[in-house]
Write a protein that holds these residues in place. Sequence first.
Motif, mmCIF file in Angstrom:
data_model
loop_
_atom_site.group_PDB
_atom_site.id
_atom_site.type_symbol
_atom_site.label_atom_id
_atom_site.label_comp_id
_atom_site.label_asym_id
_atom_site.label_seq_id
_atom_site.Cartn_x
_atom_site.Cartn_y
_atom_site.Cartn_z
ATOM 1 N N LEU A 196 36.381 13.022 75.036
ATOM 2 C CA LEU A 196 37.234 13.070 76.218
ATOM 3 C C LEU A 196 38.664 12.803 75.788
ATOM 4 O O LEU A 196 38.905 12.068 74.828
ATOM 5 C CB LEU A 196 36.798 12.021 77.239
ATOM 6 C CG LEU A 196 35.398 12.184 77.833
ATOM 7 C CD1 LEU A 196 35.072 10.993 78.734
ATOM 8 C CD2 LEU A 196 35.286 13.489 78.607
ATOM 9 N N VAL A 197 39.596 13.398 76.488
ATOM 10 C CA VAL A 197 41.007 13.178 76.215
ATOM 11 C C VAL A 197 41.546 12.187 77.234
ATOM 12 O O VAL A 197 41.360 12.372 78.444
ATOM 13 C CB VAL A 197 41.790 14.502 76.298
ATOM 14 C CG1 VAL A 197 43.262 14.256 75.985
ATOM 15 C CG2 VAL A 197 41.202 15.535 75.341
ATOM 16 N N PRO A 254 24.601 10.218 74.577
ATOM 17 C CA PRO A 254 25.588 9.284 75.132
ATOM 18 C C PRO A 254 26.799 10.010 75.712
ATOM 19 O O PRO A 254 27.133 11.124 75.315
ATOM 20 C CB PRO A 254 25.984 8.434 73.918
ATOM 21 C CG PRO A 254 24.857 8.580 72.954
ATOM 22 C CD PRO A 254 24.330 9.974 73.151
ATOM 23 N N GLU A 255 27.441 9.348 76.664
ATOM 24 C CA GLU A 255 28.695 9.876 77.194
ATOM 25 C C GLU A 255 29.690 10.017 76.046
ATOM 26 O O GLU A 255 29.702 9.208 75.113
ATOM 27 C CB GLU A 255 29.272 8.927 78.255
ATOM 28 C CG GLU A 255 28.344 8.677 79.438
ATOM 29 C CD GLU A 255 28.350 9.815 80.434
ATOM 30 O OE1 GLU A 255 29.417 10.393 80.667
ATOM 31 O OE2 GLU A 255 27.268 10.123 80.969
ATOM 32 N N PRO A 256 30.544 11.048 76.081
ATOM 33 C CA PRO A 256 31.502 11.226 74.976
ATOM 34 C C PRO A 256 32.514 10.091 74.919
ATOM 35 O O PRO A 256 32.873 9.503 75.946
ATOM 36 C CB PRO A 256 32.172 12.561 75.300
ATOM 37 C CG PRO A 256 31.980 12.745 76.778
ATOM 38 C CD PRO A 256 30.670 12.101 77.105
ATOM 39 N N SER A 257 32.967 9.799 73.719
ATOM 40 C CA SER A 257 34.006 8.791 73.551
ATOM 41 C C SER A 257 35.361 9.393 73.918
ATOM 42 O O SER A 257 35.469 10.592 74.178
ATOM 43 C CB SER A 257 34.016 8.284 72.113
ATOM 44 O OG SER A 257 34.221 9.367 71.224
ATOM 45 N N SER A 258 36.394 8.564 73.917
ATOM 46 C CA SER A 258 37.731 9.005 74.317
ATOM 47 C C SER A 258 38.704 8.909 73.157
ATOM 48 O O SER A 258 38.623 7.989 72.334
ATOM 49 C CB SER A 258 38.236 8.161 75.483
ATOM 50 O OG SER A 258 39.577 8.499 75.818
ATOM 51 N N VAL A 259 39.611 9.891 73.096
ATOM 52 C CA VAL A 259 40.684 9.898 72.101
ATOM 53 C C VAL A 259 41.995 10.156 72.843
ATOM 54 O O VAL A 259 42.053 11.024 73.719
ATOM 55 C CB VAL A 259 40.455 11.002 71.045
ATOM 56 C CG1 VAL A 259 41.643 11.103 70.097
ATOM 57 C CG2 VAL A 259 39.178 10.729 70.268
ATOM 58 N N PRO A 260 43.045 9.413 72.543
ATOM 59 C CA PRO A 260 44.337 9.666 73.206
ATOM 60 C C PRO A 260 44.853 11.068 72.914
ATOM 61 O O PRO A 260 44.717 11.580 71.796
ATOM 62 C CB PRO A 260 45.263 8.598 72.603
ATOM 63 C CG PRO A 260 44.347 7.537 72.083
ATOM 64 C CD PRO A 260 43.113 8.270 71.620
#
Length: 353
Positions: A196-197, A254-260
């Motif tokens: 995710l962004v 799993p739910e996707p992780s986040s990256v800025p």
Amino acid sequence: MARAVVTGAGGFIGDAVVHELRRRGDDVVPIDVRRGPGIVMADVTRPGDWEKLLVGADLVVHAAAVGTGGELAAVRAGTPSRPAVVDEGELRRVTVAGTVRVLEACERAGVGRVVHVSCVSVLGSSFPDLVDETAPVTVTGLPRADALAAAEHTAIAAAARGVPVTVLRAGDAYGPRAGRWTLWPLLLLRAGRFVLVDSGRGVLSPVHIDDLVCAVIAVAEAGEAVGEILHVTGGESVSAADFFGRYARMAGVPEPSSVPAAVLRAVDTADRVLTGHGWLSGRVSSRLHPRTHIDLGPLALAELVRTGTYSIAKSRRILGWQPGVSLDEGMARTEVLLRERGLLGVQEPARRG
């Protein structure tokens, strides 16, 4: 019985339009550069016998495109090949010059109606919520979006000289064959590489393929739509976190992780410096270490950081069209078909290099 010609008939949207027109009993000529059952192979960017097929056509749906990730490439041994990297010149040749040639051929053939399929991405990532079709289209710096915008300009210019063309801007079209908004995110989620962004705060405007096809048919039948630009979405805005989280639950991962977003921009910028080009879709680098761990597939970063959605009031008014597939229903339909076709079990994209 109406006679219709569909370009890009081997793609996600074109194929769905062909099936619906045939279900209605229309005589349909599907054209594509790729082989397929019943498809007339032709390159609409070049002069050829395909132009004769337009003579006597009541409707032409121009859905031909390149480098958009609109459908997943062939899956062999459980591994889908990556979307081809298309240079900007080829992108503009197909998207812009191809549209010019199709519209000129339609004009010479006296085609009854033309639907030019475009995309809401022409408006970039920053615009007022519920933006309508009067919003100016400016250069975004994204080759795909800018090529689509240039193609729209050629369509409107053709309408001004009498070609009965309508520009249909599709929202984030999803469904069991949708590469950009379904299959690639799903496969990459299973690989643990989709992210995710900015925590998935971006606003998406999904439209199920069944609603999009209904809108294409409605455009073809509405005389008032000639010369117009029309937004077609499902009428619901949703966060990227919600949208992609549904795929994660389908796949049982799993739910996707986040990256800025700033990190992804920096990685892509570095890749452009190193290689002389980046992925035209705006994906992060294939040459740097982060690319082995994170991947947006064929989606552009700009598509995942939007702050608003699109008004479909004009489409409702002119077409008498109304989206009939809610996001819950559309995702349920998509999951059923993905499971029936064994696509939820397809292995993750291979990583090379």
